[in-house]
Structure formats: structure tokens, C-alpha cells
Design an enzyme around this catalytic site. Structure first.
Site, PDB file in Angstrom:
ATOM      1  N   ASP A  55       0.775  -1.242   0.000  1.00  0.00           N
ATOM      2  CA  ASP A  55       0.000   0.000   0.000  1.00  0.00           C
ATOM      3  C   ASP A  55       0.813   1.303   0.000  1.00  0.00           C
ATOM      4  O   ASP A  55       1.742   1.446   0.797  1.00  0.00           O
ATOM      5  CB  ASP A  55      -0.878   0.083   1.257  1.00  0.00           C
ATOM      6  CG  ASP A  55      -1.498  -1.230   1.648  1.00  0.00           C
ATOM      7  OD1 ASP A  55      -1.349  -2.214   0.919  1.00  0.00           O
ATOM      8  OD2 ASP A  55      -2.130  -1.261   2.705  1.00  0.00           O
TER       9      ASP A  55
HETATM   10  N1  DQQ Z   1      -2.129  -3.707   3.986  1.00  0.00           N
HETATM   11  C1  DQQ Z   1      -3.553  -3.870   3.984  1.00  0.00           C
HETATM   12  C2  DQQ Z   1      -3.996  -2.915   5.038  1.00  0.00           C
HETATM   13  C3  DQQ Z   1      -2.940  -3.061   6.065  1.00  0.00           C
HETATM   14  C4  DQQ Z   1      -1.705  -3.203   5.257  1.00  0.00           C
HETATM   15  C5  DQQ Z   1      -4.151  -3.585   2.631  1.00  0.00           C
HETATM   16  C6  DQQ Z   1      -0.681  -4.124   5.848  1.00  0.00           C
HETATM   17  O1  DQQ Z   1      -5.276  -3.176   5.538  1.00  0.00           O
HETATM   18  O2  DQQ Z   1      -2.873  -1.950   6.927  1.00  0.00           O
HETATM   19  O3  DQQ Z   1      -3.358  -4.070   1.592  1.00  0.00           O
HETATM   20  O4  DQQ Z   1       0.478  -4.183   5.042  1.00  0.00           O
END
Ligand code: DQQ
Length: 603
Positions: free
Chosen positions: A70
């Protein structure tokens, strides 16, 4: 020359002979080493390895190695764009997550700094997960992020961090105050499904509000509102801003957009500043709509609705009651956990999104890297008010080579294709406008498929002859078309009852022939394009980048990002074509193709 070498040469000579007999004079073998390697592998029945440095992207954001996911807390501060992102410093699979940090003057060329947020306190000891930045009234940025604070279960809390030195435009150091965590899962909230705080916005009462994504009872995805005066004490509003029966909502995003087709972005708290109404974003404010986006953990896609925000009631209401069935996606391809931010320098809202690999985890380990960020996109509300429009940020055009190849006014008869030659197209930007002379031949849309673009496309892929279309681009194609990724349109006719017989445009990416390598995830991706094609005109833009095909249909009404790993159509051996596989004649009014340069990515 060994046996393999002789076989390879024999294969190549045969290939050239066949090409000549077929009169395919456009085939240029300018890199014999590569061709020989491919031919040798083919003779052996083994496609070349996926671990080919030529498949690494050239102008999409990615660090030199390891796993990324992300985008986090994108912002503009004192002349610099900042991008933080989820990063595993120790390998090419998810784990050991820290916030990597890069800065840029132009969103194209990037310099990597050391990670900004790493596990260091009790409240984030087992992971620093996603979060967002907010500009406070005095211009100081503040970051809110999810910390995992227990090793056994992913118990999630929300933490705050401030820059150590606000006069450092690069914001190199971040301080976590001792009073963290500032939000904990209380009052029946599921502690293992409670994460990804949004950018906060300030209400008429001077209080900050932000959302945290969660999973409520009966599998409802929920965005909880928390209120605060100081980013320290946060109180939850009892009912979520919105919820829907979709499973967990990750990475919510909530922001105002201007109506009437105005393309400027709005600061997340901007309603009063912009219009001076005092209504502050409530339903009576006619100039503004709100967008609520959620990343659906179960489906792994980013869905959004357009609606109104009633701040007094702390509720969001989608305009289209069917919106919660989730028809609208930022991208109908590989694009997840996205986040927008307001760019005050150019008064626009910019969207960042993560695209995962479509190979296997073993491939990723062998490659040593996994994950990229999509090209940042400007987002604004379509004049219809029903959906967003997206377009690659203008700065990316600086990477275009000086001498584009242009085709004008070329007719594609049924079954015809034309090669766009005279440039390398493994790393390219292509804009094309098509014109369909008549919609007469359009196939009837099966009502059962009216909401299932993806299924429709998987049943009627690029090689499936149609009425109006499929027509579009074959990108990352090999010279003899054993490999190709098709990005195309297909026009259907809506059933007379209900649809009034109107043309319905499907946009599709079909990577099923993109590689001879086995074990790749090659789904067809598709979306309906809500565009008026009564004049027969429709446009397409594709950003091609070695293992990425990122496409924008009808000026950004539908977008599809796809990851592909050709084994032949690599580097100089990647070809580009326009094709028409339908009964109706298609005119390419204009096609412009640019080679794309590599930006500075000092990661
Ligand atoms: N990636 C998820 C999120 C979390 C993060 C979404 C953890 O919900 O915070 O891809 O790497």
C-alpha cells in the site's frame, strides 16, 4: 556451437523463412542474442525465465528490491511530494512491514530516504501498517497509522507521529509521542479488523474527524468515525459513517469533489474555505459531492461510491442506492489499497494505488522484488456526477520521447491489424482515437451479464470474433503474435426492454496470451464504460511498461491495470499493433505512440 545452438539457429532460420514467405516484412530481428536465447528455450520446450531484468518496470515507482504494498500518507510539503509505502526490508514477500519513504519534486523522479516509521514502541512492535497524513491548520503534517501490538493475533491500534523538524522539507524523522496508541478497539470493535486511518478533515465545529476501516457484525464492512480536537484524544461516533455487507473494509478514503465537471481538487476539509457557505459539506451544499472508497479485503479491489455527507448526522449516503452493490471501481484490474491526497501546488487530487505481481511467490523470491505503484492519477468528478474520471498526472508526459510515431486515418477492416513500427514499445505511452462507422453489427447484451463485465470479457475475449469489436491494441506482442496482451472495446446493444437498445461499451484487458510461461495469474479484466458512443467515437490510452499495461478508456471513465510477463515480447522484441476482430469497420482517427524514458528512481 553445441547441439542446442544448432537447434536454435535452425529454428531461427526456419522462422525467418516462414516470415519471408508470408511477406511479413515488418518483422525486425535486431537483437539476435535475445532471439537466439528465446529460440533455444522454445526448441527445448522451456520458455525463458521470468527472472528477466527486462521485465522490471522502467517508469513505474518501485524500489530496487523487496516487497512493497500500500501507498501511505502521500502529501505535498514545502515543495516536495512525499510517498511512504508498506515495505519489507528483508525480502520479496509480505512481512516485517515498515514505512519506506521517497521524495520527489515532480511525482516522476524519486529519491529514497531511510524508512520513516519502523516498529519502535509497544504500540507498533509487530508492524507499522497503513495510514494517512493530515495537514494541520498551521501547515504541520501529522501521520496516523495502524500499529500491531501483539504477536499472537494481529491486534490493531491507531498511532500518531509528528515530524521531528518541521523546517526539514524532506521530513526525514518522525517522532511517536509517548501517549500512543491514541485509538484502541473498544466498544465491541473487532480488534483484528480495525485499521488504516484516513486523512482527517475538520468540521464546522473545529473538530477533526477521520475514518478507520473495520468489519462489523454480520460481515458488514464499516468505516468508523473518530473525532478529536488535538490528534490525541479521539472519541468514536457510535454509528459508522457508512457500512455495507461486503466483508472487511481496508484503506477507506473519503474526500470532497467539485461538481459541474470542475477538475480542481479540494482539500479534504475545504468546503468552507472554497464556498464560504457555512454548511460545511452537509447535504445542502450543492457544489460538492463526496467520494467514499473502500478496499474490499474479500475481493481485493477498490470500490467507490459518489454521494453526500451529512456532517451533523455524521453519515454518508451514496447517491445511487445500488452503489453499495459496488459497481464502480477505480480500476477494473490489479489496483488495491489506494489513497488520494490534495496537491495544493496544482490544486488537484491525486490517486496512488498499489499493483501486486501476477506471478508466483516463488517467482518473486527469485526476482528479488514484488509490487509496484501505479502511475499517480489525477481524479475528478465526471460532469454527470455519477462517477470519477482519472488521468495519469501530466508530469508523466515529460518522459515521452521527442519523436512519436503517428498514424492517422487508417481503416481496419474486419479481421485486420496494423503494426505500429518505428519505435520500441516495451516502455511506451500510446494514445489512440477510434471511430466506428456503424453500430448496426453490435451484439445483443445478455441481461444476465449486464453487471458482470469481467465474466462477459472472459467469455468473449480478444480472439472471439464479434460485431462491433473487439477492437483496440495488442501490446507487448511478439513478432509472430504467439504472445500479446489485448486492450480493447466491444460494443453491445442493451436489451430493448430496460436498456432501450442503447450501445453498451465494454472495456477489457485480455492477458491470456501474454506469455508462454506457466503458473501465471492471467485473468481477463473488464468494466463497462459509461460513455455516449452515438457518434461512434471512443479513445484509449495505454501506459506500457515491460510488465505493466495500465489503460484508460474514454478519457479516464474506465481504467484497467494488468501485470504480464512475456517470454518473447521482451525489450526490443516487444511489438505494438492496432487490431479489429469485429464485423464492423473501425477507423483509427489518430494514434500517437511515444517511447518512454526512464526517470530517476534513486531508491
Ligand atoms: N495492507 C492492507 C492494510 C494493512 C496493510 C491492505 C498491511 O489493511 O494496513 O493491503 O500491510
Amino acid at each position: 556451437m553445441g547441439v542446442l545452438g544448432r537447434v536454435a539457429w535452425a529454428w531461427l532460420v526456419l522462422l525467418l523463412l516462414i516470415q519471408q514467405l508470408a511477406g511479413a516484412s515488418h518483422v525486425v530481428y535486431d537483437d539476435l542474442d535475445e532471439i537466439e536465447a528465446a529460440a533455444a528455450a522454445a526448441a527445448d520446450g522451456v520458455p525463458p525465465s521470468i527472472v528477466n531484468s527486462q521485465l522490471r518496470t522502467g517508469y513505474h515507482f518501485q524500489p530496487p528490491k523487496n516487497w512493497i504494498n500500500d501507498p501511505n500518507a502521500p502529501m505535498y510539503y514545502k515543495g516536495w511530494y512525499h510517498l511512504f509505502y508498506q515495505y519489507n526490508p528483508k525480502g520479496a514477500v509480505w512481512g516485517n512491514i515498515v514505512w519506506a519513504h521517497s521524495v520527489s519534486r515532480d511525482l516522476v523522479n524519486w529519491v529514497a530516504l531511510k524508512p520513516a516509521i519502523e516498529p519502535s514502541i509497544k504500540a507498533d512492535k509487530y508492524g507499522c501498517w497503513s495510514g494517512s497524513a493530515t495537514m494541520m491548520a498551521d501547515g504541520t503534517p501529522v501521520i496516523m497509522y495502524t500499529g500491531v501490538n501483539r504477536p499472537d493475533v494481529n491486534y490493531q491500534v491507531q498511532n500518531v507521529a509528528f515530524p521531528r523538524n518541521t523546517s526539514d522539507p524532506l521530513l526525514r524523522e518522525w517522532v511517536k509521542p509517548g501517549h500512543n496508541p491514541v485509538i484502541v478497539p473498544e466498544g465491541g470493535i473487532n480488534a483484528t479488523e480495525f485499521r488504516d486511518p484516513t486523512t482527517a478533515w475538520r468540521g464546522a465545529d473545529g473538530q477533526w474527524r477521520l475514518l478507520v476501516g473495520s468489519l462489523a457484525e454480520r460481515s458488514r464492512g464499516a468505516a468508523y468515525v473518530y473525532r478529536s480536537r488535538n490528534f490525541r484524544t479521539w472519541i468514536r461516533v457510535r454509528r459508522p459513517l457508512h457500512s455495507a455487507p461486503t466483508g472487511m473494509w481496508e484503506c477507506p478514503d473519503f474526500y470532497p469533489v467539485m461538481m459541474d465537471g470542475r477538475r480542481e481538487g479540494l482539500d479534504t476539509s475545504a468546503t468552507i474555505d472554497v464556498f464560504g457557505h457555512g454548511h460545511h459539506g452537509d447535504a445542502s451544499n450543492q457544489k460538492i459531492k463526496y467520494v467514499l472508497k473502500n478496499s474490499l479485503d474479500l475481493r481485493r479491489y477498490d470500490y467507490y461510491t459518489v454521494g453526500t455527507y451529512d456532517q451533523k448526522a455524521e453519515r454518508y449516503l451514496p447517491d445511487n442506492p445500488a452503489g453499495d452493490d459496488h459497481h464502480l471501481r477505480y480500476d477494473y484490474g490489479n489496483f488495491y489499497a489506494s489513497k488520494t491526497f490534495y496537491d495544493p501546488a496544482k490544486r488537484r487530487r491525486i490517486l496512488w494505488g498499489w499493483a501486486n505481481e501476477s506471478d508466483t511467490a516463488a517467482d518473486d523470491v527469485a526476482k528479488g522484488w514484488a509490487g509496484i505503484q501505479a502511475i499517480p492519477r489525477k481524479v475528478w468528478l465526471d460532469p454527470s456526477g455519477k462517477q470519477l474520471l482519472q488521468w495519469p498526472i501530466e508530469e508523466i508526459e515529460r518522459l515521452r520521447g521527442k519523436k512519436p510515431v503517428i498514424l492517422t486515418d487508417r481503416v481496419l477492416k474486419p479481421g485486420e491489424h496494423i503494426e505500429v513500427s518505428g519505435l520500441q514499445t516495451a516502455q511506451a505511452d500510446v494514445e489512440v482515437s477510434f471511430e466506428v462507422a456503424s453500430m448496426e453489427a453490435a451484439e445483443r447484451l445478455d441481461p444476465a451479464m449486464a453487471y458482470d463485465a469481467q465474466r462477459l470479457c472472459s467469455l468473449r475475449g480478444a480472439d472471439e470474433k464479434g460485431g462491433v469489436g473487439p477492437f483496440g491494441l495488442w501490446v507487448l506482442a511478439s513478432a509472430r503474435l504467439e504472445e500479446k496482451t489485448a486492450v480493447f472495446f466491444r460494443v453491445f446493444r442493451a436489451p430493448a426492454a430496460g436498456g432501450g437498445g442503447k450501445p453498451v461499451v465494454l472495456m477489457c484487458t485480455d492477458p491470456t496470451k501474454s506469455s508462454r510461461n506457466p503458473n501465471l495469474y492471467q485473468p481477463t479484466f473488464a468494466g463497462f464504460v459509461d460513455t455516449d458512443v452515438t457518434n461512434g467515437k471512443i479513445s484509449l490510452r495505454s501506459l506500457i511498461d515491460r510488465s505493466v499495461v495500465e489503460s484508460f478508456g474514454a478519457g479516464g471513465k474506465a481504467c484497467i491495470l494488468s501485470r504480464v510477463y512475456p517470454s518473447l515480447a521482451i525489450g526490443k522484441n516487444a511489438h505494438l499493433y492496432v487490431f479489429n476482430n469485429g464485423k464492423a469497420e473501425i477507423r483509427v482517427t489518430k494514434l500517437t505512440a511515444w517511447e518512454m524514458k526512464k526517470p530517476l528512481l534513486m531508491n
